[in-house]
Design an enzyme around this catalytic site. Sequence first.
Site, short mmCIF file in Angstrom:
data_model
loop_
_atom_site.label_atom_id
_atom_site.label_comp_id
_atom_site.label_asym_id
_atom_site.label_seq_id
_atom_site.Cartn_x
_atom_site.Cartn_y
_atom_site.Cartn_z
N SER A 170 0.83 -1.11 -0.06
CA SER A 170 -0.06 0.06 0.13
C SER A 170 0.95 1.34 -0.01
O SER A 170 2.15 1.26 0.17
CB SER A 170 -0.79 -0.15 1.36
OG SER A 170 -0.16 0.03 2.38
N TYR A 171 0.22 2.31 -0.07
CA TYR A 171 0.93 3.65 -0.08
C TYR A 171 1.74 3.88 1.05
O TYR A 171 1.35 3.79 2.12
CB TYR A 171 -0.14 4.58 -0.29
CG TYR A 171 0.49 6.09 -0.10
CD1 TYR A 171 0.93 6.47 -1.67
CD2 TYR A 171 0.38 7.02 0.46
CE1 TYR A 171 1.55 7.84 -1.92
CE2 TYR A 171 0.76 8.34 0.45
CZ TYR A 171 1.54 8.74 -0.97
OH TYR A 171 2.00 9.88 -1.10
N PRO A 172 3.08 4.20 0.82
CA PRO A 172 4.12 3.98 1.89
C PRO A 172 4.31 5.32 2.57
O PRO A 172 5.26 5.23 3.50
CB PRO A 172 5.46 3.84 1.13
CG PRO A 172 5.26 4.29 -0.41
CD PRO A 172 3.79 4.38 -0.48
#
Length: 628
Positions: free
Chosen positions: A332-334
């Site tokens: 997922s978005y880091p």
Amino acid sequence: MTRKILCVAEKPAIARAVATHMSGGSFQTHAIRGNQYVKNYEFDFNFGGSWGNCSVTMTSVIGHLTGLDFDRQYKGWMSCPPGALFEAPVQEDVDKDKKPIAENIRNQARYSKALFIWTDCDREGEHIGAEVRNQAKAGNSRIEVKRARFSNTERAHVLQAAREPVELDEFQANAVAARIELDLRIGAAFTRLQTLQLQAVSAVLKEKVISYGSCQFPTLGFVVDRYLRVQNFKPETFWGIKVMLQREGKKVNFLWNRVHLFDRAVVTMMLERCLMAKQAKVTKVNQKPKSKWRPLPLTTVDLQMMGSRFLRLDSQTIMKVAEALYTKGYISYPRTETDQFDKAIDLKKLVEKQFPDNQWGQYAKDLIDGKFRTPRSGRHNDKAHPPIHPVCWVSPSQLNANEKNVYEFVVRRFLACCSDDAKGQGTDIEIQYGEEFFHASGLIVLERNYLDVYVYDKWESSQQLPNFEKGELFEPTEANISEGKTTAPSYLTEPELIGLMDANGIGTDATMAEHIAKIKEREYVVVHSRGSGRSKVEELIPTRLGIALVEGYDNVVAGLPNSISLSKPFLRKEMELRMVEICAGSKTRQEVVQQSLDMYREVFIHTQRRIEMLKAACRKYLNEQPTS
DNA sequence: GCAAGGTC
């Protein structure tokens, strides 16, 4: 004719994810002229309510559209005295490389009844939303503007956000506008002043840019502060009392409740009183279950800190690798501050995706077969992104070495979050010997649980204690004085620095690594390696220039009434507090800009007046012969 | 040639 609605996300990946959900997977993709990343996705969607069925164009920007800069006549470094930059006119322009994106929005707005803003739901996202709105209005002044409220790209959540739009938060957008103006004026004014003044001091500085920034300087300050504490450290001798008992073939060491004291005579006297008492009495025997908690859901700061510690990658590399994994759709978005999972996310489904793995697949299966636990919730929620987690399984052969390590860490951390705490049995014994109290404790690990997959945490059984009963008396086998020396702190490491920046509000999760890179690039700090192999530690050491700048500014403001140095995090923290006031509606953007500029202007004028002190510090550190 | 913040 059906109505048309224009949707704009903050980045192409979100536009695509939202379009996929809203369209049910069937949409048309159109490239735009002048930018290879931004795409327009077209499909129909039923918004319900008064909007009903509409044709949708979903597109995106790529971060901010505009930048703020001084008017042309102030751009040359010799065009005005640096102090004039506190008042010089500034203007906001669409960045050169963003012009095609802005044009796309103006064009699409022309045929649209409404604009739905899908930027991230954080402060910067609100400002980007305002930039998008301005472009859309320039294309179609009558367009209606709405904002989608969402915190992840899970399907049901996205659809709900589309059907229940809210208004853009003008306050938050204004807070960001204030920050942008302040960072520009203050950064440019101090950078020009110190660069122009200091270049002449030493041949080392000729041609060099000596930048100042409200984030980079406090970052440097942390490094110098630790360095000076190491340099100025004087070891001190301390003494303690050690009590040992041999029983049932086991050796028990009791630790002094006072730990240690710095006066040998006093410790000697206390020990003598113990010895005179001959017998020690057991005052407490506590058997209690102990547990080691599984980790919290993963945030960016934690990824960077744990990553540097266990994967031996610096924070910038970790972020680059994490972004690559995100772009490929593996995680997922880091960039997130959130350490709690939204109830809407189907965590078990994500665990199941890890079944094929050779290393942790069986562990994932065991979780689904009954060992699954709902993750703990931390106290942070940025309302924009979920904690970092694996989205799907990927074969190690698809990844390079760094990607493999970071992906493995993200997966193991996620599986650990969905596991039970480790459990054990703890025993605490307290004794009174003379007038002093001592304690010993033992631990038996009974269930390892999350530790089996989260190999980065250690929790081991200690030596087992023999049996004690409360109230019993015994004669210790040995009791004597121990001696030791306090040891110097070590130089700052990158994970520690990130922890300090986070705690003091310096930079955001996305930029902390950049600020550290910046002070390396400016040659304010260097990285030294100590040790080798697995015990290798990378430490941040300030250069002579770095030390000179901090000492110079500390001297400059030493005479000011509240002497707040630029190398300390306080000024930035205050700016942050004022931004929060704008968001709350208690201060306007103009008020905050004026107040903050006044504060920095005072330091600026003082620096100009006492510039000799800054120069003297540079001469002292840069023009003397290096001794090492 | 300056900042910090988005993102590619």
